[in-house]
Design a protein around this motif. Structure first.
Motif, PDB file in Angstrom:
ATOM      1  N   TRP A   1      16.903   7.840 -71.504  1.00 39.56           N
ATOM      2  CA  TRP A   1      16.605   7.490 -72.810  1.00 39.56           C
ATOM      3  C   TRP A   1      16.069   6.137 -73.235  1.00 39.56           C
ATOM      4  O   TRP A   1      16.287   5.277 -72.094  1.00 39.56           O
ATOM      5  CB  TRP A   1      17.603   8.233 -73.567  1.00 39.56           C
ATOM      6  N   PRO A   2      15.681   5.882 -74.298  1.00 36.97           N
ATOM      7  CA  PRO A   2      15.569   4.383 -74.600  1.00 36.97           C
ATOM      8  C   PRO A   2      16.719   3.599 -74.656  1.00 36.97           C
ATOM      9  O   PRO A   2      17.721   3.855 -74.457  1.00 36.97           O
ATOM     10  CB  PRO A   2      14.993   4.415 -75.995  1.00 36.97           C
TER      11      PRO A   2
ATOM     12  N   PHE B   1       9.978  11.971 -76.530  1.00 41.85           N
ATOM     13  CA  PHE B   1      11.292  11.588 -76.308  1.00 41.85           C
ATOM     14  C   PHE B   1      12.439  12.677 -76.917  1.00 41.85           C
ATOM     15  O   PHE B   1      13.080  13.347 -76.284  1.00 41.85           O
ATOM     16  CB  PHE B   1      11.662  10.406 -77.071  1.00 41.85           C
TER      17      PHE B   1
ATOM     18  N   THR C   1       9.171  11.688 -71.092  1.00 42.20           N
ATOM     19  CA  THR C   1      10.616  10.837 -71.169  1.00 42.20           C
ATOM     20  C   THR C   1      10.706   9.237 -71.223  1.00 42.20           C
ATOM     21  O   THR C   1       9.775   8.722 -71.471  1.00 42.20           O
ATOM     22  CB  THR C   1      11.184  10.997 -69.589  1.00 42.20           C
ATOM     23  N   GLY C   2      11.576   8.951 -71.895  1.00 43.02           N
ATOM     24  CA  GLY C   2      12.132   7.624 -72.204  1.00 43.02           C
ATOM     25  C   GLY C   2      11.161   6.632 -73.138  1.00 43.02           C
ATOM     26  O   GLY C   2      10.926   6.928 -74.163  1.00 43.02           O
ATOM     27  N   GLN C   3      10.973   5.612 -72.488  1.00 41.01           N
ATOM     28  CA  GLN C   3      10.456   4.399 -72.915  1.00 41.01           C
ATOM     29  C   GLN C   3       9.061   4.535 -73.482  1.00 41.01           C
ATOM     30  O   GLN C   3       8.516   3.391 -73.990  1.00 41.01           O
ATOM     31  CB  GLN C   3      10.748   3.228 -72.304  1.00 41.01           C
TER      32      GLN C   3
ATOM     33  N   ASN D   1       7.523   7.868 -77.590  1.00 40.26           N
ATOM     34  CA  ASN D   1       8.244   7.743 -78.501  1.00 40.26           C
ATOM     35  C   ASN D   1       8.120   6.684 -79.564  1.00 40.26           C
ATOM     36  O   ASN D   1       8.935   6.721 -80.283  1.00 40.26           O
ATOM     37  CB  ASN D   1       9.757   7.661 -77.795  1.00 40.26           C
TER      38      ASN D   1
ATOM     39  N   GLU E   1      22.776  12.622 -75.240  1.00 33.16           N
ATOM     40  CA  GLU E   1      22.139  13.978 -75.109  1.00 33.16           C
ATOM     41  C   GLU E   1      22.945  15.022 -75.538  1.00 33.16           C
ATOM     42  O   GLU E   1      22.489  16.161 -76.104  1.00 33.16           O
ATOM     43  CB  GLU E   1      21.342  14.272 -73.668  1.00 33.16           C
TER      44      GLU E   1
END
Lengths: 414, 414, 414, 414
Positions: free
Chosen positions: B353-354, C16, C247-249, C253, C362
């Motif tokens: 995640w961020p 995200f 995902t993620g960064q 997102n 999560e």
């Protein structure tokens, strides 16, 4: 208030401990109601110029250059010994013989033999109403005192575990000079006696139980260090170590001094770090660690106790707080509570500020002398006594013997 | 992605560890790009009804009641052993002999002899491309992995001190029943092998140095406990202990079970707490403590390392954080920095995640199987190896011998 | 278990939030006993190649490129909307009209008008047994849920103060590109609607009281930013913003994306920071701050409540903990207790691991879908409802009007 | 040292602030090398018996019952005003007119008009070498001073956010009596002027920026309270409020006093809590909250600053620490560093103890008088000046006007 009797104090040594004790003697009547009024009568050190300056700076009304002269003065009721451990026994024995009350900095002495002689002298003196105490000041930090109260009230139940560390980092740099605290003939031992003694006393005080046996490990990581620039003055006698400067970080507290000169080095003859496991008389297991090589830990004394009903954590770097885990609370809201030990119901606190207002390191000394003055006035034996100091010395001795003997289990002598 | 090869996994045991591993196997391809696609092929347990329910609950596409049958299946490439320590050796040796990769929960075995046989078998199997690893999952917590990176990069300099505790409190109540984790014949040892093994592995991993010798103290505070209501089922074989329930606090994780019945009690044959001091091969001093009697500490694994250039603290109860003291920073702004280990540049984090979004305990297993799957695909030896597991067992063995021998200094065998 | 009914889920968007929701849908039956078995039926996004990859990566058994097609599928019982706010209303209204249950990410919509239409549609649909909920997932962090329980049980007494901040720092760098979250036409507002909405909902949830009026201040510190390299794809529709990466960064997102190209810049049309003071319906005073310019705060959501009987603190960066001050405890042992919200008696926890084992970010989504699935199965209205989402939107609207009107006191509309 | 000039101090009031100031005057020469030797010449209070006792207790060599008599004494060089705000202006103006240096407790006055007159008088007096300062002592906590140094050195870059709270809980109990601090005619305002003034000054000091405008909200939660048992003595003049007892929690600090008598109640005429948002002259956004209803917060002053290059947090309950986030550190090791502000390189620290030894609340006063004495000796203007005190008063005034005017944005007058 005018008819209050005075208590004349003579202090030997005026370095780090001398400055701290001076502030305590000066402040104690300003915050606590006591039957005796403290008189900062005289400070004593060998160097005429320096002790003159120290008296002015620290607020003593006179000075002496010979501690034996101090003992002869009628206006001195109590001798406060703030010199390195190597001179404790001689001064304390003479002071007690002279009928002076004695406050002696910790550790009580550098050897068991000296400590035993001091404890015996103290016991004899007590029969004549002469009082003595050893300066384990951390007992008088309100959070530590209150920790003791909680244990004594049964809030921890049966004690299972004690873990204590006292971590500093001022020796990490191998170029740090060979200060007096690194020399066995003056300091007795290294981290063990200097800061290890504190956690031995503090855990025994809080738990109400004594260490009965240990297995130990000690180490000197850096065995050769530069000689301090002014090392010559140190070699003659430990007393000079107590009078180089009045405050703080200077060479006089044995932690500082100029960097080495000209490549001359000397051998470190004390431990840099000492670790030991122990059993307490009530059946708890304990671990102890004292080190001057724990980078980032400046004054990292931390003590945790776990019992069947509660747990406690005290951390000297946050000395106004106590963490308390109350096992009687339901599982869903239980946890370590950060208690701000600044309430009027906490030990010593009603003399100071409103809730939430922090005290500092030096207040432990003010409380120490408050309790000592009260005991003298009441005619009751102050604590920690020289016998308590001897007992800590016996633990230190057992640690030394275990470390020297393959870490084998070693009983603490009675 | 469709042409990606599958990796069939068969898991033995489906209690606490089984649930955690299942989540890891199920999630790993969902977050990490890997050359193999994991197939949750079969879960194995002795009880037909329970293993059927476990397969459905945990998401396995089939089940077996005999682990030997599992080993015969062609669709199983890897055997994941989640049973108590007493059965590790037999299953692992058979699996390796059958050419299956093996992931074995820690501790590797209950005795040095078993562990040595397993390490030797793993080395032989490796020559044939069969891979094996032991489940010291805490290495794969990002903060712990990153701690290792910092040490390996020299950011701590010369290591001086390691201190590690793993503290829990689930045995404080003397009425807590005699679960399988309290029986030497199943669990091998108590706090020492269960949680002490974790801190031995973790500190050796982070420091990059092995323990060379120890002096130790162990204790069983409560020696008789009520038999659990269903204790009969446990006595025959440790395997049943791994299949009572799929999740959490139940009897199946060896921590729970119904309170005792009818006053029948049994003898606790393992340690409640184990403490030891140690030396690491690079000269550092270390202390270790594992206890199930530290009231208020639920999963209190805490590791601190002090070096000449930096210090580190990791605390499992705050597993997304790492405290780092950088000795190169000037004295006025130096201090322990609370690093949130949730940046994309931290180990494993770019898959999640961020910044600032916490991971949990179970992610350590996802990372563990990610690394294992990657190693299998790459044909490289995964870590920690069975040889690493054996070495931890040798430390545990030295601790046991020292504690039994008056805490004398005891070298860890090679 | 075999006869358990399935619940077919179709998810729109796979960035995200899509990745987080996927993990929740995939895990919920593995840990919780529910009457419905979730089927990850289809994921939907406009780009054929990308949605295909997303389906494989995130574990969905099919995909769609048109959300209207998703709504026509019989195997879809619930539509999970994970797109930017600008598309929420259209998709949700259509899904409800099609008789699908809806889970809609927060904020419910970008305007009060959209949110009101959605709430009205949800109310009509509910009459026909169609359920809807808005994704304020932080309510489902166990520590936050438990905070609500403590307030509801009266443990805080009369509420006096609420203070809430949600602080991030990803916009501190003025070269950070003009991502979709910085454009009013897609995101609705900036820090206010993105993270401010979370603390409005969370404080209203925990306190059980609504915000009735506000005075506000907003600011955009950096008004021109480089256009992201791939900005063209964003301009057409917010939907594409939800499908750039799983995902993620990444840019998807709305926080990331390549640095600007060739000096082209665009205007930031949302707030960087929003602060407001508020009154709650029960008489408490509150303060709120949402910022993306708070250097060092990554996911710094912190909420404190003070009542006449107790106080609470929740900090998202330590989401397994809750600080509780119990005013009934005597002054000497009172303090903020660090409760590890990992006991089986805490909300959701009995499904997971033993005490002291941390959950992560999560898990809030897993609990969110757990509660939603349970409500669907039970035929009860899930929370937070679209009406709750509308109410948060009304607070956001009042904040915007106050900030635009000289910070004057502004009542929140009903 | 013997030729050092003396500085005769006369102190008006001897309650909480009087005790704190006494300790400062008594200690300052004992730790700091200063060209002037402080003489605790006289303490002043209206009640002959009480002021006599206070002089003995606090260590002043004489006393007065009329502050005008104090001003006529030749041995008084400086008047230290420790009375409630309602008497500040009259005493200070007379003292300056008499050519005495003045240290005046905060807030400078109860109204802008008084404060303006005092600032003008101070400016005139300065031309004649007469010095004046207002007692915002928290500036002199080493961690706060060091925070100012870091900002001034540019370590925070462009300031974006300030958030400050000062939270106490001593009014939570509705039976707490109507002490003088709850009466507008004596105290001027409630939480706002008492503790809100501290955070206004402290944030302006650390940031180096002034508040230019505010929107505000204030509240009195409990509007009727029991009259204190001895309330009659308070009604005549605020001065008596400063002399009821010398230390701590007593009625004299305006926080205590006996519980109400016979059901008689009075109206609280000040705020219990005050919140406001603000802009600083450099463009930063700020939020402030002062409350006496924040249960569990005893002395909860907490200040955070976020800039483009760094962030800072100071918390009065841990006043030896400063949290610093250095934005120049790489993302992987960045974080808030807990700096122990106990190094010799930190402000004021070289006068005290070795690293890691905590100071307390009272040391802020010792540092305050150290700086004032040094300024007097040097002939330089001390800070914070009466003009600074006036500026804080103007912010308080703007807060009051905004709160009374529907929270509308209100500019702070020049």
């Amino acid at each position: 208030m005018t008819e209050r009797q005075r208590l004349g104090v003579g202090m030997v040594g005026y370095a780090f401990m001398g400055a701290a004790h001076s502030q305590a003697w000066r402040s104690v009547n300003r915050f606590f109601d006591l039957p005796l009024e403290v008189d900062l009568a005289a400070v004593c050190g060998r160097d005429q110029a320096k002790v003159t300056a120290a008296a002015a700076k620290l607020g003593w009304r006179s000075h002496e250059t010979d501690w034996k002269a101090l003992l002869r003065r009628d206006d001195i009721d109590l001798v406060d010994i703030c010199t390195p451990g190597s001179s404790h026994a001689e001064i304390a024995l003479a002071a007690l013989a002279a009928g002076k009350h004695v406050l002696c900095e910790k550790p009580l002495a550098n050897t068991v033999e000296e400590a035993r002689a001091m404890a015996e002298a103290a016991e004899r003196a007590a029969a004549a109403g002469v009082r003595s105490a050893v300066g384990f000041n951390y007992r008088r930090i309100p959070a530590a005192s209150y920790a003791r109260d909680l244990v004594a009230a049964g809030r921890l139940g049966t004690l299972r575990h004690v873990r204590a560390v006292y971590l500093q980092d001022w020796l990490v740099d191998p170029e740090f000079p060979l200060a007096w605290r690194l020399r066995r003939e003056i300091a007795g031992s290294g981290a063990l006696g200097d800061i290890g003694a504190h956690i031995i006393d503090l855990t025994q005080f809080i738990s109400g139980q004594r260490v009965t046996g240990v297995c130990a490990l000690t180490e000197t990581f850096v065995r050769e260090r530069p000689l301090p620039a002014a090392v010559a003055g140190l070699s003659a006698t430990g007393l000079s170590a107590s009078g180089l400067s009045a405050t703080g970080q200077g060479g006089a507290n044995g932690q500082g001094g100029a960097k080495g000169r000209g490549g001359a080095t000397g051998t470190v003859t004390v431990d840099d770090a000492a670790l030991f496991l122990a059993r307490l008389e009530g059946g708890a297991l304990a671990s102890y660690e004292a080190s001057r090589f724990a980078l980032g830990r400046k004054n990292g004394l931390r003590v945790e106790l776990n019992g069947s009903e509660g747990s406690l954590v005290f951390d000297l770097e946050r000395l106004n707080e106590l963490e308390f885990y109350d096992g009687r609370v339901d599982d869903e809201t239980a946890g370590f509570t950060r208690v701000l030990v600044t309430e009027p119901g906490h030990p010593y606190l009603d003399a100071w500020w409103p809730p939430g207002h922090a005290l500092g390191y030096e207040h432990s000394f003010t409380h120490e002398v408050r309790d000592l003055v009260a005991a003298i006035a009441d005619g009751t034996p102050p604590t920690p006594s020289f016998a308590d100091g001897l007992q800590v010395q016996l633990v230190l001795d057992a640690v030394g013997r275990s470390a020297a003997g393959g870490s084998r289990w070693t009983h603490v002598e009675d």
